[in-house]
Motif scaffolding. Structure first.
Motif, PDB file in Angstrom:
ATOM      1  N   MET A   1       0.850  -1.175   0.000  1.00  0.00           N
ATOM      2  CA  MET A   1       0.000   0.000   0.000  1.00  0.00           C
ATOM      3  C   MET A   1       0.893   1.234   0.000  1.00  0.00           C
ATOM      4  N   THR A   2       0.600   2.159  -0.868  1.00  0.00           N
ATOM      5  CA  THR A   2       1.371   3.393  -0.948  1.00  0.00           C
ATOM      6  C   THR A   2       0.667   4.493  -0.156  1.00  0.00           C
ATOM      7  N   LYS A   3       1.339   5.626  -0.043  1.00  0.00           N
ATOM      8  CA  LYS A   3       0.745   6.764   0.657  1.00  0.00           C
ATOM      9  C   LYS A   3      -0.538   7.208  -0.047  1.00  0.00           C
ATOM     10  N   ALA A   4      -0.542   7.185  -1.378  1.00  0.00           N
ATOM     11  CA  ALA A   4      -1.744   7.557  -2.142  1.00  0.00           C
ATOM     12  C   ALA A   4      -2.893   6.591  -1.851  1.00  0.00           C
ATOM     13  N   ASP A   5      -2.581   5.295  -1.717  1.00  0.00           N
ATOM     14  CA  ASP A   5      -3.610   4.303  -1.379  1.00  0.00           C
ATOM     15  C   ASP A   5      -4.165   4.570   0.016  1.00  0.00           C
ATOM     16  N   LEU A   6      -3.290   4.942   0.931  1.00  0.00           N
ATOM     17  CA  LEU A   6      -3.709   5.246   2.292  1.00  0.00           C
ATOM     18  C   LEU A   6      -4.620   6.472   2.311  1.00  0.00           C
ATOM     19  N   VAL A   7      -4.273   7.485   1.541  1.00  0.00           N
ATOM     20  CA  VAL A   7      -5.118   8.679   1.436  1.00  0.00           C
ATOM     21  C   VAL A   7      -6.487   8.294   0.888  1.00  0.00           C
ATOM     22  N   GLU A   8      -6.511   7.435  -0.119  1.00  0.00           N
ATOM     23  CA  GLU A   8      -7.782   6.970  -0.708  1.00  0.00           C
ATOM     24  C   GLU A   8      -8.629   6.233   0.333  1.00  0.00           C
ATOM     25  N   GLU A   9      -7.994   5.357   1.117  1.00  0.00           N
ATOM     26  CA  GLU A   9      -8.703   4.610   2.163  1.00  0.00           C
ATOM     27  C   GLU A   9      -9.302   5.556   3.203  1.00  0.00           C
ATOM     28  N   VAL A  10      -8.514   6.527   3.652  1.00  0.00           N
ATOM     29  CA  VAL A  10      -9.001   7.484   4.652  1.00  0.00           C
ATOM     30  C   VAL A  10     -10.151   8.300   4.068  1.00  0.00           C
ATOM     31  N   SER A  11     -10.015   8.706   2.825  1.00  0.00           N
ATOM     32  CA  SER A  11     -11.032   9.521   2.171  1.00  0.00           C
ATOM     33  C   SER A  11     -12.356   8.773   2.049  1.00  0.00           C
ATOM     34  N   THR A  12     -12.306   7.544   1.549  1.00  0.00           N
ATOM     35  CA  THR A  12     -13.553   6.788   1.352  1.00  0.00           C
ATOM     36  C   THR A  12     -14.123   6.285   2.675  1.00  0.00           C
ATOM     37  N   GLY A  13     -13.246   5.979   3.632  1.00  0.00           N
ATOM     38  CA  GLY A  13     -13.720   5.451   4.912  1.00  0.00           C
ATOM     39  C   GLY A  13     -14.346   6.486   5.819  1.00  0.00           C
ATOM     40  N   THR A  14     -13.993   7.757   5.635  1.00  0.00           N
ATOM     41  CA  THR A  14     -14.487   8.791   6.539  1.00  0.00           C
ATOM     42  C   THR A  14     -15.387   9.807   5.862  1.00  0.00           C
ATOM     43  N   GLY A  15     -15.413   9.836   4.542  1.00  0.00           N
ATOM     44  CA  GLY A  15     -16.208  10.820   3.828  1.00  0.00           C
ATOM     45  C   GLY A  15     -15.511  12.167   3.716  1.00  0.00           C
ATOM     46  N   VAL A  16     -14.244  12.229   4.097  1.00  0.00           N
ATOM     47  CA  VAL A  16     -13.453  13.448   3.991  1.00  0.00           C
ATOM     48  C   VAL A  16     -12.912  13.543   2.567  1.00  0.00           C
ATOM     49  N   SER A  17     -12.748  14.763   2.064  1.00  0.00           N
ATOM     50  CA  SER A  17     -12.223  14.919   0.711  1.00  0.00           C
ATOM     51  C   SER A  17     -10.794  14.376   0.641  1.00  0.00           C
ATOM     52  N   LYS A  18     -10.369  14.014  -0.568  1.00  0.00           N
ATOM     53  CA  LYS A  18      -9.012  13.483  -0.753  1.00  0.00           C
ATOM     54  C   LYS A  18      -7.962  14.511  -0.346  1.00  0.00           C
ATOM     55  N   HIS A  19      -8.224  15.767  -0.611  1.00  0.00           N
ATOM     56  CA  HIS A  19      -7.282  16.822  -0.245  1.00  0.00           C
ATOM     57  C   HIS A  19      -7.102  16.871   1.274  1.00  0.00           C
ATOM     58  N   HIS A  20      -8.200  16.858   1.995  1.00  0.00           N
ATOM     59  CA  HIS A  20      -8.122  16.897   3.464  1.00  0.00           C
ATOM     60  C   HIS A  20      -7.521  15.600   4.014  1.00  0.00           C
ATOM     61  N   ALA A  21      -7.851  14.487   3.401  1.00  0.00           N
ATOM     62  CA  ALA A  21      -7.284  13.206   3.834  1.00  0.00           C
ATOM     63  C   ALA A  21      -5.766  13.210   3.645  1.00  0.00           C
ATOM     64  N   ALA A  22      -5.292  13.789   2.536  1.00  0.00           N
ATOM     65  CA  ALA A  22      -3.851  13.879   2.294  1.00  0.00           C
ATOM     66  C   ALA A  22      -3.180  14.745   3.352  1.00  0.00           C
ATOM     67  N   LEU A  23      -3.820  15.835   3.744  1.00  0.00           N
ATOM     68  CA  LEU A  23      -3.283  16.695   4.808  1.00  0.00           C
ATOM     69  C   LEU A  23      -3.222  15.947   6.136  1.00  0.00           C
ATOM     70  N   ILE A  24      -4.235  15.143   6.424  1.00  0.00           N
ATOM     71  CA  ILE A  24      -4.273  14.372   7.662  1.00  0.00           C
ATOM     72  C   ILE A  24      -3.156  13.328   7.676  1.00  0.00           C
ATOM     73  N   VAL A  25      -3.009  12.597   6.589  1.00  0.00           N
ATOM     74  CA  VAL A  25      -1.972  11.567   6.503  1.00  0.00           C
ATOM     75  C   VAL A  25      -0.586  12.211   6.600  1.00  0.00           C
ATOM     76  N   ASP A  26      -0.365  13.310   5.886  1.00  0.00           N
ATOM     77  CA  ASP A  26       0.917  14.008   5.947  1.00  0.00           C
ATOM     78  C   ASP A  26       1.205  14.501   7.366  1.00  0.00           C
ATOM     79  N   GLY A  27       0.185  15.042   8.021  1.00  0.00           N
ATOM     80  CA  GLY A  27       0.348  15.527   9.395  1.00  0.00           C
ATOM     81  C   GLY A  27       0.699  14.408  10.352  1.00  0.00           C
ATOM     82  N   MET A  28       0.077  13.259  10.170  1.00  0.00           N
ATOM     83  CA  MET A  28       0.358  12.100  11.020  1.00  0.00           C
ATOM     84  C   MET A  28       1.805  11.640  10.832  1.00  0.00           C
ATOM     85  N   ILE A  29       2.235  11.537   9.594  1.00  0.00           N
ATOM     86  CA  ILE A  29       3.602  11.100   9.303  1.00  0.00           C
ATOM     87  C   ILE A  29       4.616  12.097   9.862  1.00  0.00           C
ATOM     88  N   GLU A  30       4.354  13.381   9.681  1.00  0.00           N
ATOM     89  CA  GLU A  30       5.253  14.409  10.206  1.00  0.00           C
ATOM     90  C   GLU A  30       5.342  14.351  11.725  1.00  0.00           C
TER      91      GLU A  30
END
Length: 105
Positions: A1-30
């Motif tokens: 699973m790549t970071k993009a796949d993880l963003v997709e999973e978070v986006s579809t699982g929570t109903g959050v936009s892909k842009h916001h999901a990417a910010l969340i994943v990036d924030g978690m990693i940071e």
């Protein structure tokens, strides 16, 4: 699973936009990287623990020449999975599916 796949999973699982999901994943990693850099450990219950560990200095051999070489001590990140994660991986079924099976029984 790549970071993009993880963003997709978070986006579809929570109903959050892909842009916001990417910010969340990036924030978690940071946050994890920053904490490990500062020597702290991170415990996520039900998932696992991220820590830093010091590897001792050791003697090694150069495979080409056979000459002995000293490898210096260094600090490395490590991950220890929780019992719940180990069990879930061994059983091979997602937690949601097991929860539905338990409720249906």
């Amino acid at each position: 699973m790549t970071k993009a796949d993880l963003v997709e999973e978070v986006s579809t699982g929570t109903g959050v936009s892909k842009h916001h999901a990417a910010l969340i994943v990036d924030g978690m990693i940071e946050a994890v990287c920053r904490a490990l850099t500062e020597g702290k450990h991170i415990e996520i219950r039900g998932f696992g623990t991220f820590k830093v560990r010091e590897r001792r200095a050791r003697r090694a051999r150069n495979p080409r020449s056979g000459a002995e070489v000293m490898v210096p001590a260094k600090i490395v990140p490590v991950f220890k999975p929780s019992k719940e994660l180990k069990t879930q991986v061994l059983e091979g079924t997602p937690a949601e599916a097991r929860a539905v099976e338990t409720v249906a029984s």
